[in-house]
Design an enzyme around this catalytic site. Structure first.
Site, PDB file in Angstrom:
ATOM      1  N   LYS A  44     -11.205 -11.215 110.249  1.00  0.00           N
ATOM      2  CA  LYS A  44     -11.967 -10.804 109.064  1.00  0.00           C
ATOM      3  C   LYS A  44     -11.077 -10.734 107.823  1.00  0.00           C
ATOM      4  CE  LYS A  44     -13.520  -6.990 111.071  1.00  0.00           C
ATOM      5  NZ  LYS A  44     -14.217  -5.699 111.223  1.00  0.00           N
ATOM      6  N   LYS A  46      -8.600  -8.587 107.512  1.00  0.00           N
ATOM      7  CA  LYS A  46      -8.279  -7.175 107.316  1.00  0.00           C
ATOM      8  C   LYS A  46      -7.148  -6.786 108.256  1.00  0.00           C
ATOM      9  CE  LYS A  46     -11.679  -4.224 107.221  1.00  0.00           C
ATOM     10  NZ  LYS A  46     -12.871  -3.470 107.606  1.00  0.00           N
TER      11      LYS A  46
END
Length: 130
Positions: A44, A46
């Site tokens: 993602k 992240k």
């Protein structure tokens, strides 16, 4: 037994997380929390400050959480709802509409976030860079 499911990264655990988890648990008899794995977070774009195993351990220590499972990809949600016989799926209202496809399998509820707190805000205030 009414089972409730939610997902998240749950990094830098704060009162907003606890509020969400307590509200989720109040909706049923058993709360399952899907926690984004480090690998899924990387996909993602992240990164969590706290490793997955530690985030899992912390959540398991909360009295409102009955079980913690790994969230490994976006697609697993339907299978999790079916396999764990989920009655209610709950997420913060910043995700409103994104999980409506689960309403074919269970009740979907979006709840308001706790004002003034978020992991992003904490990271910015601490000037952490990821």
């Amino acid at each position: 037994m009414k089972k409730v499911l939610t997902y998240g990264t749950f990094d830098l655990l704060h009162k907003g997380h606890v509020n969400l988890l307590q509200r989720a648990r109040a909706l049923g008899d058993y709360l399952i929390v899907g926690v984004s794995t480090d690998t899924f977070n990387a996909l993602k774009g992240k990164a969590a400050y706290t490793p997955w195993e530690d985030r899992k351990l912390i959540l398991e220590a909360l009295s409102c959480v009955d079980e913690v499972i790994p969230e490994m990809d976006w697609e697993q949600k339907i299978e999790d709802v079916k396999n764990y016989e989920i009655s209610t799926f709950i997420m913060g209202d910043d995700w409103e509409g994104k999980f409506d496809f689960l309403s074919d399998y269970c009740e979907v509820i979006y709840v308001s976030r706790t004002d003034g707190i978020s992991t992003t805000k904490i990271k910015k205030e601490l000037k952490l860079s990821y």
